[in-house]
Scaffold this motif. Structure first.
Motif, PDB file in Angstrom:
ATOM      1  N   UNK A  13      63.834  16.037  41.353  1.00  0.00           N
ATOM      2  CA  UNK A  13      64.274  15.719  42.714  1.00  0.00           C
ATOM      3  C   UNK A  13      64.827  14.298  42.708  1.00  0.00           C
ATOM      4  N   UNK A  14      65.879  14.091  43.453  1.00  0.00           N
ATOM      5  CA  UNK A  14      66.498  12.775  43.530  1.00  0.00           C
ATOM      6  C   UNK A  14      65.588  11.795  44.268  1.00  0.00           C
ATOM      7  N   UNK A  15      65.439  10.612  43.707  1.00  0.00           N
ATOM      8  CA  UNK A  15      64.629   9.575  44.346  1.00  0.00           C
ATOM      9  C   UNK A  15      65.412   8.928  45.482  1.00  0.00           C
ATOM     10  N   UNK A  16      64.695   8.578  46.549  1.00  0.00           N
ATOM     11  CA  UNK A  16      65.319   7.919  47.696  1.00  0.00           C
ATOM     12  C   UNK A  16      64.700   6.546  47.961  1.00  0.00           C
ATOM     13  N   UNK A  17      63.620   6.216  47.247  1.00  0.00           N
ATOM     14  CA  UNK A  17      62.932   4.949  47.475  1.00  0.00           C
ATOM     15  C   UNK A  17      62.182   4.532  46.215  1.00  0.00           C
ATOM     16  N   UNK A  18      61.735   3.278  46.220  1.00  0.00           N
ATOM     17  CA  UNK A  18      60.924   2.739  45.130  1.00  0.00           C
ATOM     18  C   UNK A  18      59.630   2.217  45.746  1.00  0.00           C
ATOM     19  N   UNK A  19      58.505   2.572  45.150  1.00  0.00           N
ATOM     20  CA  UNK A  19      57.202   2.144  45.661  1.00  0.00           C
ATOM     21  C   UNK A  19      57.091   0.623  45.644  1.00  0.00           C
ATOM     22  N   UNK A  20      56.656   0.062  46.751  1.00  0.00           N
ATOM     23  CA  UNK A  20      56.493  -1.380  46.910  1.00  0.00           C
ATOM     24  C   UNK A  20      55.453  -1.937  45.935  1.00  0.00           C
ATOM     25  N   UNK A  21      54.466  -1.139  45.566  1.00  0.00           N
ATOM     26  CA  UNK A  21      53.365  -1.629  44.727  1.00  0.00           C
ATOM     27  C   UNK A  21      53.570  -1.386  43.235  1.00  0.00           C
ATOM     28  N   UNK A  22      53.882  -0.155  42.844  1.00  0.00           N
ATOM     29  CA  UNK A  22      53.964   0.148  41.411  1.00  0.00           C
ATOM     30  C   UNK A  22      55.389   0.265  40.881  1.00  0.00           C
ATOM     31  N   UNK A  23      56.370   0.395  41.769  1.00  0.00           N
ATOM     32  CA  UNK A  23      57.759   0.463  41.336  1.00  0.00           C
ATOM     33  C   UNK A  23      58.242   1.845  40.954  1.00  0.00           C
ATOM     34  N   UNK A  28      61.813  12.154  49.026  1.00  0.00           N
ATOM     35  CA  UNK A  28      61.375  12.186  50.429  1.00  0.00           C
ATOM     36  C   UNK A  28      60.012  12.854  50.601  1.00  0.00           C
ATOM     37  N   UNK A  29      59.652  13.761  49.705  1.00  0.00           N
ATOM     38  CA  UNK A  29      58.344  14.418  49.799  1.00  0.00           C
ATOM     39  C   UNK A  29      57.192  13.506  49.349  1.00  0.00           C
ATOM     40  N   UNK A  30      57.483  12.548  48.496  1.00  0.00           N
ATOM     41  CA  UNK A  30      56.428  11.721  47.923  1.00  0.00           C
ATOM     42  C   UNK A  30      56.415  10.275  48.418  1.00  0.00           C
ATOM     43  N   UNK A  31      57.302   9.906  49.301  1.00  0.00           N
ATOM     44  CA  UNK A  31      57.308   8.540  49.834  1.00  0.00           C
ATOM     45  C   UNK A  31      56.427   8.472  51.079  1.00  0.00           C
ATOM     46  N   UNK A  32      55.712   7.383  51.226  1.00  0.00           N
ATOM     47  CA  UNK A  32      54.896   7.134  52.410  1.00  0.00           C
ATOM     48  C   UNK A  32      55.441   5.878  53.069  1.00  0.00           C
ATOM     49  N   UNK A  33      55.640   5.945  54.380  1.00  0.00           N
ATOM     50  CA  UNK A  33      56.215   4.831  55.131  1.00  0.00           C
ATOM     51  C   UNK A  33      55.202   4.306  56.131  1.00  0.00           C
ATOM     52  N   UNK A  34      55.106   2.991  56.234  1.00  0.00           N
ATOM     53  CA  UNK A  34      54.251   2.394  57.245  1.00  0.00           C
ATOM     54  C   UNK A  34      54.933   1.156  57.807  1.00  0.00           C
ATOM     55  N   UNK A  56      57.373   0.884  51.975  1.00  0.00           N
ATOM     56  CA  UNK A  56      57.408   2.194  51.333  1.00  0.00           C
ATOM     57  C   UNK A  56      56.502   2.195  50.110  1.00  0.00           C
ATOM     58  N   UNK A  57      55.669   3.224  49.987  1.00  0.00           N
ATOM     59  CA  UNK A  57      54.797   3.372  48.830  1.00  0.00           C
ATOM     60  C   UNK A  57      54.824   4.821  48.343  1.00  0.00           C
ATOM     61  N   UNK A  58      54.349   5.033  47.120  1.00  0.00           N
ATOM     62  CA  UNK A  58      54.223   6.386  46.588  1.00  0.00           C
ATOM     63  C   UNK A  58      52.884   6.978  47.050  1.00  0.00           C
TER      64      UNK A  58
END
Length: 68
Positions: A13-23, A28-34, A56-58
């Motif tokens: 699946x194409x990535x749409x974001x990079x985790x703020x903590x681990x990179x 879209x299914x695995x990103x968490x937004x706060x 954004x985090x994983x």
């Protein structure tokens, strides 16, 4: 770039974001937004910005933070 979480499950699946903590790259299914308040010395007496920022985090880092 492809989603790391999908890749370890044998999916693509194409990535749409990079985790703020681990990179890790995440889809879209695995990103968490706060929303978070930014704190810094902006002006005398004001340490919080008016508008919240997006973080954004994983799923792994999000779960780890919630387990504290």
């Amino acid at each position: 770039m492809n989603c790391y979480e999908c890749a370890i499950q044998g999916l693509t699946a194409e990535a749409v974001a990079v985790c703020h903590l681990c990179g890790a790259a995440v889809c879209t299914d695995h990103v968490r937004t706060e929303s978070v308040q930014l704190r810094e010395a902006a002006n005398p007496g004001k340490v919080i910005h008016d508008r919240p920022a997006r973080r954004l985090t994983c799923v792994v880092c999000s779960a780890a933070e919630e387990s504290r």
